[in-house]
Design a protein around this motif. Structure first.
Motif, PDB file in Angstrom:
ATOM      1  N   ILE A 476      11.778  -0.399  55.812  1.00 21.58           N
ATOM      2  CA  ILE A 476      12.276  -0.981  57.580  1.00 21.58           C
ATOM      3  C   ILE A 476      11.776  -0.797  58.492  1.00 21.58           C
ATOM      4  O   ILE A 476      11.882  -1.939  59.219  1.00 21.58           O
ATOM      5  CB  ILE A 476      14.080  -1.189  57.439  1.00 21.58           C
ATOM      6  CG1 ILE A 476      14.572  -1.679  56.480  1.00 21.58           C
ATOM      7  CG2 ILE A 476      14.875  -2.072  58.801  1.00 21.58           C
ATOM      8  CD1 ILE A 476      16.161  -1.484  56.248  1.00 21.58           C
ATOM      9  N   MET A 477      12.104   0.295  58.894  1.00 20.31           N
ATOM     10  CA  MET A 477      11.493   0.951  59.574  1.00 20.31           C
ATOM     11  C   MET A 477       9.875   1.155  60.084  1.00 20.31           C
ATOM     12  O   MET A 477       9.409   0.728  61.209  1.00 20.31           O
ATOM     13  CB  MET A 477      11.958   2.339  60.301  1.00 20.31           C
ATOM     14  CG  MET A 477      13.245   2.598  59.919  1.00 20.31           C
ATOM     15  SD  MET A 477      14.256   2.106  61.261  1.00 20.31           S
ATOM     16  CE  MET A 477      13.508   2.154  63.173  1.00 20.31           C
ATOM     17  N   ARG A 478       8.894   1.254  59.105  1.00 16.69           N
ATOM     18  CA  ARG A 478       7.665   1.178  58.777  1.00 16.69           C
ATOM     19  C   ARG A 478       7.434   0.007  58.883  1.00 16.69           C
ATOM     20  O   ARG A 478       5.662  -0.389  59.591  1.00 16.69           O
ATOM     21  CB  ARG A 478       6.889   1.154  57.705  1.00 16.69           C
ATOM     22  CG  ARG A 478       5.504   1.699  57.547  1.00 16.69           C
ATOM     23  CD  ARG A 478       4.779   2.318  56.363  1.00 16.69           C
ATOM     24  NE  ARG A 478       5.961   1.662  54.514  1.00 16.69           N
ATOM     25  CZ  ARG A 478       6.629   2.196  54.416  1.00 16.69           C
ATOM     26  NH1 ARG A 478       7.178   3.485  54.503  1.00 16.69           N
ATOM     27  NH2 ARG A 478       6.654   2.048  52.932  1.00 16.69           N
ATOM     28  N   ASN A 479       7.613  -1.459  58.467  1.00 18.38           N
ATOM     29  CA  ASN A 479       7.167  -3.082  58.799  1.00 18.38           C
ATOM     30  C   ASN A 479       7.991  -3.552  59.641  1.00 18.38           C
ATOM     31  O   ASN A 479       8.012  -3.836  60.286  1.00 18.38           O
ATOM     32  CB  ASN A 479       7.496  -3.796  57.155  1.00 18.38           C
ATOM     33  CG  ASN A 479       6.589  -3.198  56.402  1.00 18.38           C
ATOM     34  OD1 ASN A 479       5.927  -2.583  56.225  1.00 18.38           O
ATOM     35  ND2 ASN A 479       7.407  -2.630  55.182  1.00 18.38           N
ATOM     36  N   HIS A 480       8.747  -2.759  60.483  1.00 17.48           N
ATOM     37  CA  HIS A 480       9.514  -3.670  61.827  1.00 17.48           C
ATOM     38  C   HIS A 480       9.950  -3.948  61.830  1.00 17.48           C
ATOM     39  O   HIS A 480      10.014  -6.054  62.241  1.00 17.48           O
ATOM     40  CB  HIS A 480       8.962  -3.732  62.945  1.00 17.48           C
ATOM     41  CG  HIS A 480       7.641  -2.606  63.592  1.00 17.48           C
ATOM     42  ND1 HIS A 480       8.084  -1.477  64.345  1.00 17.48           N
ATOM     43  CD2 HIS A 480       6.631  -1.698  63.527  1.00 17.48           C
ATOM     44  CE1 HIS A 480       7.481  -0.425  64.134  1.00 17.48           C
ATOM     45  NE2 HIS A 480       6.456  -0.787  63.581  1.00 17.48           N
ATOM     46  N   VAL A 481      11.238  -4.719  60.155  1.00 15.18           N
ATOM     47  CA  VAL A 481      12.115  -5.158  60.080  1.00 15.18           C
ATOM     48  C   VAL A 481      13.444  -5.891  61.224  1.00 15.18           C
ATOM     49  O   VAL A 481      14.256  -4.718  62.273  1.00 15.18           O
ATOM     50  CB  VAL A 481      12.899  -5.000  58.528  1.00 15.18           C
ATOM     51  CG1 VAL A 481      13.369  -6.700  58.189  1.00 15.18           C
ATOM     52  CG2 VAL A 481      10.698  -5.508  57.397  1.00 15.18           C
ATOM     53  N   SER A 482      13.289  -6.795  61.245  1.00 12.07           N
ATOM     54  CA  SER A 482      14.468  -7.019  62.469  1.00 12.07           C
ATOM     55  C   SER A 482      16.031  -7.107  61.846  1.00 12.07           C
ATOM     56  O   SER A 482      16.268  -6.736  60.872  1.00 12.07           O
ATOM     57  CB  SER A 482      14.816  -8.564  63.639  1.00 12.07           C
ATOM     58  OG  SER A 482      14.982  -9.605  62.183  1.00 12.07           O
ATOM     59  N   VAL A 483      16.519  -6.675  62.472  1.00 10.71           N
ATOM     60  CA  VAL A 483      18.175  -6.580  61.808  1.00 10.71           C
ATOM     61  C   VAL A 483      19.028  -7.743  61.026  1.00 10.71           C
ATOM     62  O   VAL A 483      19.738  -7.569  59.684  1.00 10.71           O
ATOM     63  CB  VAL A 483      19.553  -5.456  62.782  1.00 10.71           C
ATOM     64  CG1 VAL A 483      20.757  -5.658  62.570  1.00 10.71           C
ATOM     65  CG2 VAL A 483      18.875  -4.914  63.849  1.00 10.71           C
TER      66      VAL A 483
END
Length: 800
Positions: A476-483
């Motif tokens: 989630i953090m590596r691919n910048h996935v939104s909340v």
């Protein structure tokens, strides 16, 4: 004091062990099917399979040990408070701080064990598991290639196998078709009677072919065609370095030692330092949850006087959800740089530490009363309803209630009650055909059963969602996935969790707890003393489990296919994988209705046009190419009802000899009768289709020559699996009544044992069906029938 210490610790530790064992088993059920398939197909030695099991447990214990500590404290103290034992102990001079000193013995021990697991055992288990999987990679890749299915897992290579035979250490392929697409316009074709995949290193595989031939063409000179035969040949297959690094990247931080994390956190670029420091602090913060959750749980457990174990269970769900929510928020802020790694990771522990100290101080001065909160909520709802009635009066005046004549009882006038009890109105309203169902007894049993089922389902669902979220946190953090995307994924994966791992185990535990408590409190004996049979007592639970099975089946037909498809797409997005399309007109290889293989570089589904098309016709007995057609273009003619090939050539082959060769400008072949719709088939997974859709899909694939054994097993399980709730209820009832007089540990241990045996046998049968060792119907229905008959036999043996 020693007697009270042992008594309190015994109550807390027993419930903590139960909670940790159940939660760990629920998480482990996700990987059970994969492990059982390794056993059935004999592709890995039994010691390696056992190692996979033991290496997976420490990772789950990282999350389940703190939850087990909270479960033990809340449920254990809530049980003592509900039985007024806490009141008696406090009257004898045992204060809140005395409970804290007693329970701290257990909490500190659990914290040390969790710390050792998080710092030492879990990282090494992950590293050992990764090494074991790499060692077994070659044998597993050979089984990933399914018979009569085009495998595209190797770079620039298409592999097609007619049949797969299981053997020790790998799989033997029968009838191998391999296309080397280094030059897509002129693929190099290799065919062999047998083949086997052998590992030559971490990034190289060796395809060993026996008794075959190789066909090569020159795209610039179509007159040249070379056929070379061989008795044996080896084709090296390299795995791209990017793919290897991508496979190992998510687990690299989790496998590092603590000293290495701390050393990397002090050098390197700022982003890398931050990530290493977050992982370092996370390994210390998660075990510390045992302490801070205990500080909050002790005063709340001492105040649960009316709810008993159920209120302790509810509090466990709420507190664990709150803790991990705060922890995830803190970690996300730390990875974004809004907080330091230490502050972000320790945010949840700090919040619960402050809350626990405040609750302990408040509980020592004045005992907390959770019942007052419930009374406050009820009073607030009553005031809100009165305010609504005053602000929005009814437009039509209500008619006065008719005056009932007084009744004379014992010479005195009395007026009947205007309101009947819900327990007399509701059963009479729903009775059909004068059947005495449901009665007040049915209401009583169903109310307890529904309560325990809801609590268990909520606990298991929260556990799986939290574990899944932490598992995907790096991606989630590596691919910048939104909340919002993460929330949508969790929302869509929830029905899948409810359907597969949660529903059967929750039903099993709920039935065991319901009838176990009735038997332990002698209520079953009192009911039988009134002349009511045990068979009549269990009717409402059996009906409820049947209704749950119906709900599962209906949801699998109408709702789960959509959510499964959506959650797969969102998971690929979180993992950084390319979005998968379910309509694949760009698929380059497809098996025809007869012994034909089509290859094309382009297909326009709107105009029904091929570009760069080749057709390979072969003899299925010898698996040798008998006819080959190649054309620059091909289009579908509605008037002729066949494909028209343009600017190409054809060759008729007999072994290594070319019998006929000709070029053509336009040609048609009546034997190639596949319509355009044949090349527009939808590729969907079995869990993304309803029963009818899967049945039609199997029919279409079978006509195309594809292997449908696994799909046939899943088709049978579409009906067989929902009935698992009824089977679990039938199986749990006799065990609950036989073990009801014993401790709760016995009942929960029974549930875990039944669950392990059922899931093991069910997984073995399904794996045997997938490998064509059992008919699909037998593989899908045998576990339900076997355990259903066992449960029915035990019920008939019960004293009624």
């Amino acid at each position: 004091m020693r007697i009270l210490t042992r008594y309190i610790l015994g109550e807390v530790v027993s419930h903590a062990l139960i909670g940790a064992a159940v939660f760990t088993f629920v998480i482990f059920t996700r990987d059970l099917g994969r492990i059982l398939e390794l056993v059935v197909r004999n592709s890995a030695p039994l010691p390696s399979v056992a190692q996979i099991f033991f290496f997976s447990v420490p990772v789950a214990l990282t999350y389940t040990v703190p939850m087990g500590v909270l479960v033990g404290i809340l449920i254990g103290l809530s049980r003592l408070a509900a039985d007024s034992e806490i009141t008696a102990m406090r009257a004898s001079g045992l204060g809140v701080w005395s409970y804290l000193r007693v329970i701290s013995i257990f909490v500190v021990t659990a914290w040390l064990l969790a710390l050792a697991n998080s710092v030492y055992f879990a990282p090494r288990s992950l590293a050992a598991l990764d090494e074991l999987q790499n060692r077994l990679k070659s044998s597993q890749v050979s089984f990933e290639v399914q018979p009569r299915v085009f495998y595209e897992g190797f770079p620039k290579i298409i592999l097609y196998v007619q049949d797969v035979k299981a053997m020790s250490g790998g799989a033997l392929w029968k009838g191998v078709f391999l296309a080397d697409l280094s030059d897509p316009s002129s693929p190099r074709i290799s065919l062999a009677r047998e083949g086997q995949l052998v590992s030559q290193g971490p990034d190289t595989l060796d395809l060993h072919l026996i008794n075959g031939s190789t066909h090569e063409t020159d795209p610039k000179n179509t007159d040249q065609y070379q056929i070379s035969t061989f008795q044996t040949t080896d084709i090296p297959i390299r795995i791209p370095a990017s793919q290897i690094s991508q496979e190992h990247e998510p687990a690299s931080l989790a496998e590092m030692k603590v000293a290495d994390l701390l050393r990397s956190g002090q050098s390197g670029d700022p982003v890398s330092r931050r990530w290493h420091l977050i992982e370092y602090h996370r390994r210390l913060a998660l075990p510390t949850a045992c302490i801070v959750l205990a500080l909050v749980g002790i005063p709340l457990g001492l105040s649960s006087k009316k709810g008993g174990k159920s209120s302790g269970f509810v509090l466990t769900i709420l507190l664990v959800f709150l803790y991990y929510s705060i922890s995830l928020i803190g970690v996300s802020f730390a990875r974004q740089g809004r907080l330091s790694p230490a502050a972000g990771v320790w945010l949840a522990d700090l919040a619960f530490l402050l809350g626990g100290v405040f609750l302990l101080w408040r509980s020592e001065r004045r005992p907390l009363e959770l019942a007052s909160l419930r009374s406050w909520f009820k009073a607030s709802r009553c005031k809100a309803s009165r305010l609504k009635a005053w602000m929005f009066p009814s437009s039509t005046p209500s008619l006065p209630a008719p005056e009932l004549p007084p009744l004379r009882m014992n010479g005195e006038l009395s007026r009947p009650a205007l309101r009947e009890s819900i327990f007399t109105r509701w059963p009479r309203r729903w009775r059909l055909f004068n059947l005495r169902f449901p009665t007040i007894l049915d209401d009583y049993v169903l109310r307890d059963f529904a309560l325990y089922l809801s609590l268990i389902v909520a606990a298991f669902l929260m556990l799986l969602l939290v574990f899944t979220l932490f598992e995907l946190l790096n991606d989630i953090m590596r691919n910048h996935v939104s909340v919002l995307a993460v929330g949508e994924y969790l929302l869509n994966v929830t029905p899948y969790f409810l359907y597969y791992p949660i529903a059967p185990l929750s039903m099993l535990l709920a039935v065991l707890v319901t009838f176990g408590l009735l038997q332990r409190s002698n209520e079953i004996t009192a009911i039988k003393a009134t002349g009511i049979s045990v068979y009549r007592i269990i009717v409402p639970v059996l009906i409820a489990s049947t209704l749950v099975a119906g709900v599962l089946f209906i949801s699998d037909q109408f709702y789960l296919p959509y959510t499964n498809k959506r959650q797969d797409a969102l998971r690929n997005r979180i993992k950084g994988k390319p979005a998968q399309t379910y309509l694949r007109p760009d698929r380059k290889w497809i098996f025809g209705q007869h012994s034909d293989i089509y290859y094309y570089q382009f297909f326009d589904p709107d105009r029904n046009t091929f570009g760069g098309v080749s057709v390979f016709q072969f003899d299925p007995r010898t698996f040798q190419i008998t006819h080959r057609i190649t054309a620059e273009r091909a289009h579908w003619s509605d008037s002729m009802v066949r494909w028209v090939y343009e600017q190409g050539w054809e060759r008729s082959l007999s072994g290594s000899a070319i019998e006929n060769y000709r070029k053509f400008d336009v040609a048609t072949y009546p034997e190639l009768a596949e319509a355009p719709a044949y090349f527009k088939k939808e590729i969907i997974q079995s869990q993304e289709m309803s029963y009818d859709e899967l049945r039609r899909y199997i029919h279409d694939l079978q006509q195309s020559g594809f292997d449908v054994v696994r799909l046939r097993v899943q088709l049978q399980k579409k009906i067989a699996y929902p009935l698992i709730t009824l089977v679990m209820a039938i199986l749990a009832i006799p065990f609950a009544l036989f073990a009801g007089k014993r401790s709760a540990v016995t009942g929960i241990a029974t549930a875990i044992g039944i669950g392990i045996v059922y899931w093991t046998i069910s997984g073995v049968f399904e794996a045997m069906g997938n490998l064509s060792q059992l008919p699909p119907a037998v593989a899908a229905w045998s576990p339900d029938l076997v355990f259903g008959f066992i449960g029915g036999y035990l019920i008939l043996r019960m004293p009624t």
